[in-house]
Design an enzyme around this catalytic site. Structure first.
Site, PDB file in Angstrom:
ATOM      1  CG  HIS A  81      -2.071   0.919   1.070  1.00 50.30           C
ATOM      2  ND1 HIS A  81      -1.960   2.295   1.150  1.00 50.30           N
ATOM      3  CD2 HIS A  81      -3.378   0.669   0.827  1.00 50.30           C
ATOM      4  CE1 HIS A  81      -3.145   2.840   0.969  1.00 50.30           C
ATOM      5  NE2 HIS A  81      -4.020   1.880   0.776  1.00 50.30           N
ATOM      6  N   GLY A 162       3.215  21.487  10.906  1.00 45.19           N
ATOM      7  CA  GLY A 162       4.403  20.742  11.257  1.00 45.19           C
ATOM      8  C   GLY A 162       5.611  21.161  10.463  1.00 45.19           C
TER       9      GLY A 162
END
Length: 164
Positions: A81, A162
């Site tokens: 994935h 962030g």
């Protein structure tokens, strides 16, 4: 009662002890219920479904993300994935007496907290996206973790919250 649902995805599907520790973070929060979780070793990914009062779900998601950051190192990760982080995606869905707009506000508040307190780059997507190229999650994930260091250098791909 107000309810939302979240289905965070974590980049770990082989070490069940790690997944149990992440799930336990949600179980610790009052007014949050773990509905289901499953792991796929081939994709090396786990999906956890939680529901509860919005503020309680927000608390649980932050704690789960913090635990994932502590236990999952993507430099030693492989799987089928596409992924960008230990906590790869945190969708929020209104369930009862809540709205999509409230979930968008919560996503931004949670993203800001994760970015500031955990020092993790955060990208908002779909309805929370800060730019048209960020609506599609597959567009954000393009290049995956392995190419993230060079991608984040571009002004276009500075995180919403962030460090970069």
């Amino acid at each position: 009662m107000r309810l939302i649902e979240s289905v965070p995805n974590f980049s770990e599907g082989r070490r069940l002890d790690v997944i149990e520790q992440i799930v336990e973070e949600a179980r610790k929060v009052e007014s949050v219920w773990v509905l289901d979780y499953s792991s796929d070793p081939d994709h090396n990914r786990s999906v956890i479904t939680i529901t509860g009062e919005p503020e309680a779900v927000e608390t649980a998601l932050f704690s789960m993300t913090q635990k994932a950051e502590e236990l999952i190192d993507l430099r030693n990760h492989s799987g089928e994935h596409p992924r960008m982080g230990a906590t790869d995606v945190i969708p929020l869905v209104p369930v009862m007496n809540t709205t999509k707009e409230e979930c968008i506000t919560l996503s931004k508040r949670l993203g800001k907290r994760i970015g500031e307190e955990l020092k993790i780059p955060v990208y908002l997507y779909e309805d929370s996206a800060s730019a048209p190229e960020r609506v599609s999650l597959s567009n954000i994930r393009k290049g995956e973790f392995e190419n993230f260091a060079s991608k984040i250098e571009s002004e276009q791909w500075k995180p919403d919250f962030g460090p970069s």
